[in-house]
Design an enzyme around this catalytic site. Sequence first.
Site: not given
Length: 199
Positions: A13-14, A89-90, A106, A108
């Site tokens: 969605s981002n 997710m890494r 990033n 968060h």
Amino acid sequence: MKRLGILISGRGSNLEAIADHIARGTLDAEIAIVIASRAEARGLEAARDRGLPAISIPSKGLDREVYDRLLLDELRKHAVDLVCLAGFMRLLSASFIRQFPNRILNIHPSLLPAFSGLDAQHQALEHGVKITGCTVHFVDEELDAGPIVIQAAVPVEAGDTVESLSARILKEEHRIYSEAIRIVLSGRYRIEARRVILI
Ligand code: GAR
């Protein structure tokens, strides 16, 4: 036009919000490549539906350095100026990060440095904070720790569940990620120690 490489692992969605800002003309950039770490990532389909170049490089079973080399090759091939982690997710290796100094962002779902790592919204609820939010930051070699470009505060309401809180935070994520990209691409900032100062 500056070229974005967007890395995802899931819903995307981002990524879609960034694509919407570009389409509306409120973000001057182009998405050069979308890369998913999982072939089943829903965001891949969303990207392709929008006609964006999108591939998966499944990370399962691959050594971090080997995986990051594949990522790097793909990003270089598409002449990416800025790497945007959007639900990716890494952890990235130090050698990868060094290839893009202050060129990896990033997002968060908490007000860092609170609640880094996984399940940030759950952590916030468990802790009982009254305000949480989201953060866009530069990626450095530590987890969720690089200089902060922009944050937005979101209230925690009585009766919130992880789902309701996540949805309220996500709305702000969709707004601030493009704002952060705009700032970084404009070059109108400097970094002093940990502080990102707008000029
Ligand atoms: C977003 O809430 C993002 O902040 C979070 O994953 C979600 C991805 O949603 N990222 C992290 O937790 C990173 N540690 P999306 O795939 O719909 O953009």
